[in-house]
Design an enzyme around this catalytic site. Sequence first.
Site, PDB file in Angstrom:
ATOM      1  N   ALA A 192      -0.181  -4.407   5.655  1.00 62.74           N
ATOM      2  CA  ALA A 192      -0.774  -3.458   6.748  1.00 62.74           C
ATOM      3  C   ALA A 192      -0.285  -4.226   8.147  1.00 62.74           C
ATOM      4  CB  ALA A 192      -2.265  -3.110   6.588  1.00 62.74           C
ATOM      5  N   GLU A 232       8.356 -11.059   3.449  1.00 62.42           N
ATOM      6  CA  GLU A 232       7.303 -10.700   2.243  1.00 62.42           C
ATOM      7  C   GLU A 232       7.568 -11.325   0.781  1.00 62.42           C
ATOM      8  OE1 GLU A 232       4.436  -9.232   2.179  1.00 62.42           O
ATOM      9  OE2 GLU A 232       4.561  -9.658  -0.054  1.00 62.42           O
ATOM     10  N   SER A 248       3.382  -2.533   2.860  1.00 63.10           N
ATOM     11  CA  SER A 248       2.555  -1.569   3.418  1.00 63.10           C
ATOM     12  C   SER A 248       1.812  -0.492   2.377  1.00 63.10           C
ATOM     13  CB  SER A 248       3.589  -0.473   4.295  1.00 63.10           C
ATOM     14  OG  SER A 248       4.207  -1.480   5.181  1.00 63.10           O
ATOM     15  N   CYS A 306      -7.051  -1.432  -0.842  1.00 67.31           N
ATOM     16  CA  CYS A 306      -8.425  -0.655  -1.045  1.00 67.31           C
ATOM     17  C   CYS A 306      -8.238   0.348  -2.211  1.00 67.31           C
ATOM     18  CB  CYS A 306      -8.871   0.051   0.355  1.00 67.31           C
ATOM     19  SG  CYS A 306      -8.307  -1.280   1.739  1.00 67.31           S
TER      20      CYS A 306
END
Lengths: 469, 469
Positions: A23, A47, A53, A57
Site C-alpha cells: 500500500a 518487492e 498493492s 486487512c
Amino acid sequence: MSMSRTDGKDGARERLVVIGGDAAGMSAASQARRLRGPDELEIVAFERGHFTSYSACGIPYWVGGDVPERDRLIARTPEEHRERAIGLRMRTEVTEIDVAGARVRSRDLASGAEEWTSYDKLVIATGARPIRPDLPGADAPGVHGVQTLDDGQALLDTLAATEGRRAVVVGAGYIGVEMAEALINRGYEVTVVNRGEEPMSTLDPDMGRLVHTAMEAMGITMVDDAEVTKIRTGEDGRVRAIATEDAEYPADVVVLGIGVRPETTLAKAAGLPLGEHGGLLTDLAMRVRGHGNIWAGGDCVEVLDLVSGRERHIALGTHANKHGQVIGSNVGGGYATFPGVVGTAVSKVCDLEIARTGLREKDAHRAGLQFEAVTIESTSRAGYYPNATLMTVKMLAERRTGRLLGVQIVGREGAAKRVDIAAVALTAGMTVEQMTALDLGYAPPFSPVWDPVLVAARKAVAAVRKNAG
Amino acid sequence: MSMSRTDGKDGARERLVVIGGDAAGMSAASQARRLRGPDELEIVAFERGHFTSYSACGIPYWVGGDVPERDRLIARTPEEHRERAIGLRMRTEVTEIDVAGARVRSRDLASGAEEWTSYDKLVIATGARPIRPDLPGADAPGVHGVQTLDDGQALLDTLAATEGRRAVVVGAGYIGVEMAEALINRGYEVTVVNRGEEPMSTLDPDMGRLVHTAMEAMGITMVDDAEVTKIRTGEDGRVRAIATEDAEYPADVVVLGIGVRPETTLAKAAGLPLGEHGGLLTDLAMRVRGHGNIWAGGDCVEVLDLVSGRERHIALGTHANKHGQVIGSNVGGGYATFPGVVGTAVSKVCDLEIARTGLREKDAHRAGLQFEAVTIESTSRAGYYPNATLMTVKMLAERRTGRLLGVQIVGREGAAKRVDIAAVALTAGMTVEQMTALDLGYAPPFSPVWDPVLVAARKAVAAVRKNAG
C-alpha cells in the site's frame, strides 16, 4: 553471489527507488507518477513477494469465505503498475541501503543475483513483520500467520487438508478476533488464547470484557491471562496442541495473531532514526528525520498520536495509503503532510462490532492526563424501530478542560462507524460540552433522538462539572 | 365562555409555565425539574392534544407497520410527567400570552372553561403546523396529514377502511418520501406528486435525481415539477384524485407531506420577535430576544445556521430535544447554550439512504460564497467485501480557503450516517484538505481503505487547488 554493477541512472531523469510493493510504497509510486511523467522521473520499485498493492486487512474474510478468491484482495497487479511506467522488480529483496552512496543493494530471489541501484529519492515502505512466539514448534506445519497473501493461501491449504475441526487462535487483538470469526465461519471449534486480561487490549478491560462475553456467546472458548508456553507437535511434526502454564488446548490448526512490529532491519542497519517502538521516525511530510531525500511510510514508521503527543506504531492499511499519497505528492514536486492519527480502529467478530479512538485509561495516565471516564448504554436506532440493538459507549474527557480524550464502542450493527464522530471531534480538539450540541444525522431508522455518542458526551459533561475543582 | 380568576402563584415558589407538551416543552420541564425541586419551582404545562413527549418522526414507521403500535412512539406519558411533579393540563389550549402581565390564558377544550395563569418564567414550545394546500377538498375524507399521533391514527383508520390501493403522496421532502415507503410497505400503488424539479429539495437537483431514479425503481410513480391544482372528491365527499395542470392521478387515499411552518400565532399576537421564516428568534441560551423571562425551543423557533451565518427553520426532533435540555438547564438555574446547527438530516426510502449537511449550491450562492462542487462514487465497504453497495457523495468547499461547506450522500446501507463525519467537520470549520487526513474507522466490512467521505474530500482538494487563483 554474483555482485554486478551499480545500475546508474541516465543523467536527465531523477530516479525514485521504492522498497516495498504494497500500500504505502505503491501509493507513493503511483501518486509520484501522476505528478511527474516517465521523462522526468524514473521509478524503480522492489518487492520481495509475489504480489503488489493488496489488502492484508482482507485476509481474514478470504480465509473465512466471505471473499471468494485471493485476487479480489489485489487492488493493482504488477502488470498494472508497469503499464503506468513503474519499473517493478518482483521477488527481489533489498538487502542494504547505502545512505552515503545513495544506492540500494538488491537480490533477485530466484537467481540470487545481486546488484546496486542508485537513487535520487528513496521511499522505504518495508511494512511490518508478525511477532512469532519464541518457542519450539512455532514453525511447525499447521501453525500459521496471516500477514501476507502467501500466508493466507498456506492457511487455506492447511484447512483443506485437515480433517480435525479444532482451531486455536493465539492472540485476541484485531487479527485474532477476525480470524476467530473466519474459523467459526469455516465450521471450526475455536479457542482464543490471549495473554491479556481481556480480549482486545486496544480497549480498556471493562470494554474488552464485553467482547469476551459476546465471543463466548458465539461458542468461542475464550482463554484470557494465558501465556503460550509450548506448541506441542505430533510424531509427524504437525501441531497437536497449544499449552499454557495451566492447561493444554488440542489444535488441528493454529493461527498466530499476536501483533506485528515495524520491519526496519534495513533502516536500522543503514543508521536511520528509529523510535521507541522500532519504527522509522519521519517529519510531517513523511521524510525520514535528518534525511532530505529519504521518505518512509506505512507499517514501518511511527506516527504522531495527536491526543497524547507521542509517537505510536499502528499497522493499518488506511494510514499506509495516506502516507503513500503524501510521500508521492512530495516526491512528485507537490506538497502534502500527514499530521498524525487519533488512533481510530474498528473491527467485528460475527455480528459484534468493536471500535475505539483516542486514549484508553492507561494511555491517558501515561500521557500525564487526569480525566473522567463514563460509560453509557444506548441503541443503534430509535428504541421503537425494528432491529434497534444495544451498544455500550465509553468516553474519556480531560478533567477541568472537558476536552475529549477517547471513545470506545462495543455493540452490534451500526455501532462501529459511530466512532468516526469522535475521531473528527478529537482531531478538532472539541470538548465534550461542544459535542453535546453536535448536529448529527437523526431519523428513527438511524439513531435515537440523542445519538449514543451524544448520550455519552452528556454524561461526560456532568462528570467533568461535578469534579470541576 | 366562563372567564375565571387569574391563577396566582403562592409567594414562595417560582412558577414555570410551558406551552406545548412535546419534545422541546417537556424536555425543558423535565430538565428544570431535575435541577429544582417542587419546593422551589412549580411547573405548569399546557398541551392541547392527547399526548406528550412523542416521536412525530416515528409516525411513518408506525403507519408503514415497522412499529406495531402507537404507544411505542410515546417516550413519556402525561402520568409519568405528573409523577415527576410537572403539573400537566392536557387538552388545554393556550389562547393568549399576556407578556406585560406575565400570564397566559388557556381554554379547557372539553368544558370550554378559560382561565389566566401567571408565570415567572415562560417556555414557548408550540411546535410547527403542517402546510395544507389552499384548495377545496384539502380536508376531504381520505386526505391526511401526518404531523401528530392523532393524524397517524386517522390515516391508519382510513387505510383499514379503504379497499382501493392507490395512494398519492403530495410532496417529496422527508415526510413525503418516508410516507411513500410506508404506503409501499402497506401494499399500495404509490404516486408522489412533487412541486420541485426533483424529489428531496433539501438536496441539490443532481443528487435529488438519484432519489427520483431509485424511487422509480421501487415501483413508485414520481411526478416532479407538478403543482397540485385540484383535489377531486366523489359524490360521497371522499377524495378520488389529485389533479395537476397536466394530469390527474386517481387516489383512494392522499397523504400531504408538503412541509411545516413554525406555529407562532400566539407569539406573534403577543408581539414577540419572529424571523423571516416565521419562527421565534432567540439568543444562544434559547431566550426569546429582548425578553428575560421567556424561552422558546423546538419547531417554533428559528436556529442559527453555523455555515451560512443565517437563521433557518428546521423542524426536527433532535433539535427540539436539545433546545429543551438547554432551556431546562437555564430555567433551572444552570447554564447551557445551543450554538446552532449545520443542517444535518438523514432519511430513507426502503433501502435507499439519503443524507445532507451544510449548504447546497443555492444556499452557498445565497450566502455570497464561491465554491467548488465535486461528486464521487464509492462503496460502503471494501469493494471485495460482501454487500458493498455504491454511494454517491457530493461535497462543496469554499473557493480559495478550501473550507468545507456541505455534503450530500445518496446510497444504500451505510450511506446516511457517514454524513456525521462532515457534520462534525463543518462544526469545527475544517478545510477539505484537513479532512483528507482524518483518522476514520477502517476495516473491510465497514469502509474502503479511503472512506467515501475522504474520497470526496480528496477530489474537492484537487478542485480547490486547480482554481486557486
